[in-house]
Write a protein that holds these residues in place. Sequence first.
Motif, PDB file in Angstrom:
ATOM      1  N   ALA A 136       1.489  -1.129   0.271  1.00 47.77           N
ATOM      2  CA  ALA A 136      -0.021   0.045   0.266  1.00 47.77           C
ATOM      3  C   ALA A 136       0.813   1.174   0.096  1.00 47.77           C
ATOM      4  O   ALA A 136       0.597   2.287  -0.148  1.00 47.77           O
ATOM      5  CB  ALA A 136      -0.920  -0.124   1.420  1.00 47.77           C
ATOM      6  N   GLU A 137       1.748   1.177   0.962  1.00 47.57           N
ATOM      7  CA  GLU A 137       3.187   2.712   0.805  1.00 47.57           C
ATOM      8  C   GLU A 137       3.495   2.402  -0.599  1.00 47.57           C
ATOM      9  O   GLU A 137       3.311   3.637  -1.535  1.00 47.57           O
ATOM     10  CB  GLU A 137       4.099   2.539   1.807  1.00 47.57           C
ATOM     11  CG  GLU A 137       3.839   1.995   3.133  1.00 47.57           C
ATOM     12  CD  GLU A 137       4.958   2.394   4.420  1.00 47.57           C
ATOM     13  OE1 GLU A 137       5.847   2.128   4.043  1.00 47.57           O
ATOM     14  OE2 GLU A 137       4.704   3.717   4.999  1.00 47.57           O
ATOM     15  N   ASP A 138       3.646   2.090  -0.909  1.00 49.82           N
ATOM     16  CA  ASP A 138       4.344   1.515  -2.740  1.00 49.82           C
ATOM     17  C   ASP A 138       3.548   1.954  -3.803  1.00 49.82           C
ATOM     18  O   ASP A 138       3.612   3.469  -4.143  1.00 49.82           O
ATOM     19  CB  ASP A 138       5.140   0.632  -2.744  1.00 49.82           C
ATOM     20  CG  ASP A 138       6.307  -0.562  -1.614  1.00 49.82           C
ATOM     21  OD1 ASP A 138       7.117   1.103  -1.226  1.00 49.82           O
ATOM     22  OD2 ASP A 138       6.873  -1.450  -2.659  1.00 49.82           O
ATOM     23  N   ARG A 139       2.107   1.727  -3.594  1.00 50.79           N
ATOM     24  CA  ARG A 139       1.115   2.311  -4.602  1.00 50.79           C
ATOM     25  C   ARG A 139       1.282   3.197  -4.256  1.00 50.79           C
ATOM     26  O   ARG A 139       0.390   3.871  -5.476  1.00 50.79           O
ATOM     27  CB  ARG A 139       0.678   1.204  -4.608  1.00 50.79           C
ATOM     28  CG  ARG A 139       0.522  -0.746  -5.169  1.00 50.79           C
ATOM     29  CD  ARG A 139      -0.672  -1.531  -4.759  1.00 50.79           C
ATOM     30  NE  ARG A 139      -1.819  -1.004  -4.990  1.00 50.79           N
ATOM     31  CZ  ARG A 139      -2.999  -1.449  -4.743  1.00 50.79           C
ATOM     32  NH1 ARG A 139      -3.151  -2.621  -3.699  1.00 50.79           N
ATOM     33  NH2 ARG A 139      -4.157  -0.391  -4.539  1.00 50.79           N
ATOM     34  N   THR A 140       0.863   4.107  -3.399  1.00 51.91           N
ATOM     35  CA  THR A 140       0.650   5.567  -3.105  1.00 51.91           C
ATOM     36  C   THR A 140       1.324   6.283  -2.619  1.00 51.91           C
ATOM     37  O   THR A 140       1.141   8.130  -2.794  1.00 51.91           O
ATOM     38  CB  THR A 140      -0.393   5.140  -1.640  1.00 51.91           C
ATOM     39  OG1 THR A 140      -0.145   4.739  -0.637  1.00 51.91           O
ATOM     40  CG2 THR A 140      -1.757   3.853  -2.222  1.00 51.91           C
ATOM     41  N   ARG A 141       2.707   5.899  -2.779  1.00 52.37           N
ATOM     42  CA  ARG A 141       3.890   6.695  -2.121  1.00 52.37           C
ATOM     43  C   ARG A 141       3.816   7.595  -3.442  1.00 52.37           C
ATOM     44  O   ARG A 141       4.579   9.729  -3.140  1.00 52.37           O
ATOM     45  CB  ARG A 141       5.390   5.846  -2.515  1.00 52.37           C
ATOM     46  CG  ARG A 141       6.335   6.548  -2.275  1.00 52.37           C
ATOM     47  CD  ARG A 141       8.076   5.581  -1.574  1.00 52.37           C
ATOM     48  NE  ARG A 141       7.610   4.760  -1.475  1.00 52.37           N
ATOM     49  CZ  ARG A 141       7.430   4.194  -0.541  1.00 52.37           C
ATOM     50  NH1 ARG A 141       7.904   5.274   0.556  1.00 52.37           N
ATOM     51  NH2 ARG A 141       7.423   2.691  -0.323  1.00 52.37           N
TER      52      ARG A 141
END
Length: 258
Positions: A136-141
């Motif tokens: 989730a962090e990587d996809r929304t960074r």
Amino acid sequence: MRQAEGRGPLYRLYSSRLRHQISPENVPHHVAMVIDGNRRWARQLGYDSVAHGYRAGAAKIIEFLGWCDELGIKVVTLYLLSNDNLRKRDSAELADLIDIIAGLAGDLADSGDWRVQHAGRAELLPDNLATALRDAEDRTRAHTGLHVNLAVGYGGRHEIVDAVRRIIARHGERGGTLEELAENLTPESIGEHLYTGGQPDPDLVIRTSGEQRLSDFLVWQSAHSEFYFVEALGPDLREVDFLRAIRDYATRDRRFGG
């Protein structure tokens, strides 16, 4: 007694009136939230598993974040799973909660322009949950909308310890002395190394279910926060409850320790 979400014209009229009473300049920048009472909600309704309460709480979180986004709040921190929960919860109940949080992280990553950040110790979490949070962090960074901190595997005192350890480690890498370390250790330097480093501290902390305690949540960051406690259980939280909290916050004279 459970509160039912209002749907009639009077409810909508009251919600609209509350919104008009809140000036954009008085809206908090950062809101922290403990959506408590999910288990109690499930038991009161006679469910055979408290997982129903956790699922209802997760659905309410999506709704709550929408309310925050609509008002122009920039940062929200949600307390979802503490270090104490990881140690003390029944294994079957904990497994359900872990799956629900992992699903919530994925749902948030799919929610438009919101940015998701994990706050907590990833090494304490099961692989599937740690992976879901990291994904989730990587996809929304690169997202620039509402910044959502998910406090999972979180403890406020552990966060402070971790921050001090980072400071010591980086100081050691530079070859500094203990005297230099002691001289340069400040509240600002500790704040920069917290899980929420670089973010403003929460202006307002909201907790549902009538409980009036922090439970090791944002111990450092909430030093000057305002607190608002709602009687409704987590899944029963209504938008008018939220708007009342914001309206109440806007009327307070914040003294920041004075």
